[in-house]
Motif scaffolding. Structure first.
Motif, short mmCIF file in Angstrom:
data_model
loop_
_atom_site.label_atom_id
_atom_site.label_comp_id
_atom_site.label_asym_id
_atom_site.label_seq_id
_atom_site.Cartn_x
_atom_site.Cartn_y
_atom_site.Cartn_z
N ALA A 142 -79.15 30.04 18.49
CA ALA A 142 -79.27 28.57 18.56
C ALA A 142 -78.53 27.98 19.75
CB ALA A 142 -78.80 27.94 17.26
N LEU B 200 -80.40 28.82 22.99
CA LEU B 200 -81.66 28.07 23.03
C LEU B 200 -81.42 26.61 23.39
CD1 LEU B 200 -83.77 29.34 20.00
CD2 LEU B 200 -84.22 29.68 22.42
N THR B 201 -80.37 26.04 22.84
CA THR B 201 -80.04 24.65 23.16
C THR B 201 -79.69 24.50 24.64
OG1 THR B 201 -79.27 24.27 20.91
CG2 THR B 201 -78.51 22.72 22.58
N SER C 44 -82.89 24.88 26.70
CA SER C 44 -83.77 23.71 26.60
C SER C 44 -83.21 22.52 27.36
CB SER C 44 -84.05 23.35 25.14
OG SER C 44 -82.90 22.89 24.49
N ASP D 132 -85.27 17.72 24.60
CA ASP D 132 -84.56 19.00 24.52
C ASP D 132 -84.23 19.37 23.07
OD1 ASP D 132 -82.49 17.04 24.46
OD2 ASP D 132 -81.03 18.56 25.01
N LYS D 133 -83.90 18.39 22.23
CA LYS D 133 -83.63 18.69 20.81
C LYS D 133 -84.89 19.16 20.11
CE LYS D 133 -79.66 15.87 19.96
NZ LYS D 133 -78.69 16.03 18.91
N VAL E 4 -87.41 20.74 21.52
CA VAL E 4 -87.70 22.09 22.01
C VAL E 4 -86.79 23.11 21.33
CG1 VAL E 4 -87.64 23.60 24.05
CG2 VAL E 4 -88.63 21.31 24.22
N SER E 5 -85.49 22.85 21.33
CA SER E 5 -84.56 23.82 20.72
C SER E 5 -84.76 23.92 19.21
CB SER E 5 -83.11 23.48 21.07
OG SER E 5 -82.74 22.25 20.54
N ASN E 6 -85.04 22.81 18.54
CA ASN E 6 -85.30 22.86 17.10
C ASN E 6 -86.57 23.63 16.78
OD1 ASN E 6 -82.99 21.43 16.49
ND2 ASN E 6 -84.04 19.47 16.27
N LEU F 216 -87.97 26.02 18.66
CA LEU F 216 -87.73 27.44 18.93
C LEU F 216 -86.85 28.07 17.85
CD1 LEU F 216 -87.27 27.38 22.80
CD2 LEU F 216 -89.25 28.18 21.50
N SER F 217 -85.85 27.35 17.38
CA SER F 217 -84.99 27.87 16.31
C SER F 217 -85.79 28.05 15.01
CB SER F 217 -83.82 26.93 16.06
OG SER F 217 -82.94 26.95 17.13
N TYR G 144 -87.95 31.08 15.38
CA TYR G 144 -87.10 32.27 15.26
C TYR G 144 -86.84 32.60 13.79
CZ TYR G 144 -82.83 35.03 15.04
OH TYR G 144 -81.89 35.97 14.71
#
Length: 135
Positions: free
Chosen positions: A24, A27-28, A31, A41-42, A44-46, A48-49, A52
């Motif tokens: 995480a 990834l953050t 992003s 960006d949040k 995108v990272s959320n 991808l998480s 995962y």
């Protein structure tokens, strides 16, 4: 027939922390670098998480990186096999909705269930028909 030993609260918590640190956080950072720190960006990272946590146990026999390091994995209760897509959708999406609707109270209930139940199953384990076991 082999009886699987359930994984308790602290080992599961440790696996979550390891996943956060190994997956995480990077990834953050990635992003933020790719989006320039925009509000997206949040998202995108959320996303991808979420992917995962949804797909890794399916593709890696019930493991995430943190679970593999800790020697635990997600298994179906009925036959001990790794979870499939439907199982992981129930475990992540339906349980996530339950946790959101109860404003986090169900998360606390799940943590208590893992700590005090003999089978160490939480609400999302019951919803999906899974358990987290030691290897």
């Amino acid at each position: 027939m082999k009886v699987n030993e359930p994984a308790g609260f602290w080992i599961r918590f440790g696996a979550i922390i390891l996943d956060a640190l190994i997956i995480a956080v990077p990834l953050t950072i990635i992003s933020v670098l790719f989006t320039g720190g925009l509000a997206i960006d949040k998202y995108v990272s959320n996303t991808l998480s979420f992917l995962y946590s949804l797909l890794t146990p399916i593709l890696w026999n019930g493991y995430t990186i943190g679970k593999r390091i800790c020697g635990i994995r997600i298994a179906r209760v009925d036959d001990g096999t790794p979870p499939g897509l439907g199982t992981m959708l129930l475990r992540n999406v339906v349980a996530g909705i339950l946790y959101a609707v109860t404003l986090g109270i169900a998360i606390i209930a799940s943590a208590i269930m893992i700590g005090v139940r003999e089978d160490k199953r939480s609400l999302h384990d019951f919803i999906a028909g899974t358990e987290v076991i030691r290897d």
